[in-house]
Motif scaffolding. Structure first.
Motif, PDB file in Angstrom:
ATOM      1  N   GLY A  75       0.871  -1.252   0.045  1.00 28.65           N
ATOM      2  CA  GLY A  75      -0.104  -0.066  -0.110  1.00 28.65           C
ATOM      3  C   GLY A  75       0.946   1.267   0.030  1.00 28.65           C
ATOM      4  O   GLY A  75       1.821   1.448  -0.670  1.00 28.65           O
ATOM      5  N   GLU A  76       0.661   2.138   0.946  1.00 23.98           N
ATOM      6  CA  GLU A  76       0.968   3.499   0.986  1.00 23.98           C
ATOM      7  C   GLU A  76       2.501   3.383   1.374  1.00 23.98           C
ATOM      8  O   GLU A  76       3.373   4.272   1.320  1.00 23.98           O
ATOM      9  N   LYS A  77       3.013   2.199   1.913  1.00 25.07           N
ATOM     10  CA  LYS A  77       4.391   1.941   2.185  1.00 25.07           C
ATOM     11  C   LYS A  77       5.362   1.591   0.980  1.00 25.07           C
ATOM     12  O   LYS A  77       6.546   1.701   1.193  1.00 25.07           O
ATOM     13  N   LEU A  78       4.670   1.532  -0.057  1.00 25.91           N
ATOM     14  CA  LEU A  78       5.478   1.179  -1.418  1.00 25.91           C
ATOM     15  C   LEU A  78       6.861   2.224  -1.508  1.00 25.91           C
ATOM     16  O   LEU A  78       7.762   1.742  -1.890  1.00 25.91           O
ATOM     17  N   PRO A  79       6.332   3.360  -1.733  1.00 25.20           N
ATOM     18  CA  PRO A  79       7.386   4.404  -2.093  1.00 25.20           C
ATOM     19  C   PRO A  79       8.674   4.170  -1.077  1.00 25.20           C
ATOM     20  O   PRO A  79       9.889   4.278  -1.596  1.00 25.20           O
ATOM     21  N   ALA A  80       8.306   4.069   0.182  1.00 28.35           N
ATOM     22  CA  ALA A  80       9.536   4.051   1.071  1.00 28.35           C
ATOM     23  C   ALA A  80      10.341   2.417   0.794  1.00 28.35           C
ATOM     24  O   ALA A  80      11.544   2.696   0.900  1.00 28.35           O
ATOM     25  N   TYR A  81       9.598   1.597   0.494  1.00 28.37           N
ATOM     26  CA  TYR A  81      10.346   0.427  -0.036  1.00 28.37           C
ATOM     27  C   TYR A  81      11.109   0.617  -1.135  1.00 28.37           C
ATOM     28  O   TYR A  81      12.271   0.175  -1.052  1.00 28.37           O
ATOM     29  N   ALA A  82      10.586   1.445  -2.248  1.00 34.38           N
ATOM     30  CA  ALA A  82      11.148   1.607  -3.419  1.00 34.38           C
ATOM     31  C   ALA A  82      12.523   2.289  -3.019  1.00 34.38           C
ATOM     32  O   ALA A  82      13.580   2.025  -3.594  1.00 34.38           O
ATOM     33  N   ARG A  83      12.600   3.372  -2.329  1.00 32.99           N
ATOM     34  CA  ARG A  83      13.684   4.175  -1.798  1.00 32.99           C
ATOM     35  C   ARG A  83      14.744   3.494  -1.069  1.00 32.99           C
ATOM     36  O   ARG A  83      15.969   3.897  -1.149  1.00 32.99           O
ATOM     37  N   GLU A  84      14.317   2.858  -0.150  1.00 31.17           N
ATOM     38  CA  GLU A  84      15.225   2.199   1.161  1.00 31.17           C
ATOM     39  C   GLU A  84      15.841   0.735   0.884  1.00 31.17           C
ATOM     40  O   GLU A  84      16.710   0.522   1.403  1.00 31.17           O
ATOM     41  N   THR A  85      15.264  -0.001  -0.160  1.00 32.92           N
ATOM     42  CA  THR A  85      15.806  -1.215  -0.182  1.00 32.92           C
ATOM     43  C   THR A  85      16.653  -1.311  -1.008  1.00 32.92           C
ATOM     44  O   THR A  85      17.577  -2.183  -1.328  1.00 32.92           O
TER      45      THR A  85
END
Length: 341
Positions: free
Chosen positions: A244-254
């Motif tokens: 969900g809304e956590k997808l952008p953080a995953y994309a940036r941080e992984t």
């Protein structure tokens, strides 16, 4: 020569959109069902390099997809870590002893479990049509841990989530072991010929935001960093289903090179929120492909238009349903191939 899919995963927007489908090698294909009837159970086929290569290539021969996804399972890693693995008809996979009842250190590891998988990759690369990308994969640590802890799949991952709150150190130790093992396993796939790899986090959506950071983002980032140190030219696709809304953080941080998107997310929102130029993969609902109808073509075009300004790999939001008619897959392919962005 790199194919369209590999170029796209490396950040190049081409004149056409590459296409492959999660679980494209499997039960919806009559040739798969015939081979399985001949060879036996799922696990027997996954560990038979010749049979697994044949299954991997079946959808390439029938549909001409741009990528061939390795025929295997995310639970090969727990099997190699020492849990007994079996697939029971009508019940799904079972692992024993479950880590609710046993310690990981008490298991006897068997890294030879990986050798047939590497053999499948090598055979497929030898037979792959020019321009088709060989995709390897593994389960992400959180998702793999949920199976190892409970001994089976569950609707809400209750046992693993409860362990995370009750004894986070114990869960951390399990995840650390899975990170190390998955890094070695994916590195072995790449050395055998995989040109890109995908990390499947099927149960990422069950975690609260702070837990997501600790148990999804951090372990995936560790795997990606280790793979990039060993294989800097190999793209890594991250697929945190349900994030969900956590997808952008995953994309940036992984540190992943491309991001897989499930069907619950609005592609226009995803296109706005992801880092500029990041390749995206997805996100047609597998049940819409099952249903067919004019709505299928309309949705395919809407997804293509939403991602028209960035590198895009067309795919489903999760695995293809085993009841999907072959004609619907052809309709999907024709719509994607015929789209003029």
């Amino acid at each position: 020569m790199p194919g369209l899919l590999l170029d796209t995963l490396n950040g190049k927007r081409g004149a056409s959109v590459p296409l492959w489908l999660m679980r494209q090698a499997g039960r919806y294909l009559p040739e798969y069902r015939a081979l399985r009837a001949e060879k036996g159970g799922f696990l027997d086929m996954a560990y038979d390099s010749e049979a697994a290569c044949e299954v991997t290539l079946q959808p390439i021969e029938r549909f001409g997809f741009d990528g061939a996804i390795l025929f295997s399972d995310i639970l090969i890693v727990p099997h190699a870590l020492g849990q007994h693995l079996e697939f029971l008809a009508g019940e799904g996979p079972k692992l024993s002893p479950r880590l609710l009842d046993a310690a990981l250190d008490d298991l006897t590891r068997d890294p030879s479990r990986y050798e047939p998988i590497y053999g499948t990759v090598r055979r497929c690369r030898e037979r792959m049509p020019e321009g088709v990308t060989m995709l390897g994969f593994a389960g992400s640590p959180w998702t793999v841990a949920t199976y190892m802890i409970a001994g089976e799949g569950s609707r809400d991952q209750h046992d693993a989530r409860a362990l995370a709150y009750r004894d986070p150190g114990a869960l951390q130790a399990i995840l650390d072991a899975i990170v190390d093992e998955t890094t070695k396993y994916l590195s072995g796939q790449i050395e055998a010929g995989a040109e890109a790899v995908q990390l499947f986090d099927s149960w990422a959506g069950s975690l609260a935001p702070d837990e997501f950071e600790r148990w999804v983002v951090a372990p995936n980032a560790a795997i990606v960093a280790a793979l990039k140190a060993r294989h800097p030219q190999t793209p890594v696709i991250g697929f945190p289903k349900g994030s969900g809304e956590k997808l952008p953080a995953y994309a940036r941080e992984t540190g992943v090179d491309a991001i897989g998107v499930d069907e619950t997310l609005d592609p226009d929102w995803v296109a706005r929120q992801l880092p500029a130029g990041m390749p995206v993969q997805g996100n047609l609902d597998p049940l819409l492909l099952l249903a067919g109808s004019e709505a299928l073509e309309m949705r395919v075009r809407a997804i293509l238009e939403a991602f028209a300004d960035r590198p895009h790999v067309f795919n489903l939001g999760h695995g293809i349903d085993r009841r999907t008619p072959i004609a619907h897959v052809h309709r999907l392919i024709d719509t994607v191939r015929g789209w003029k962005g």
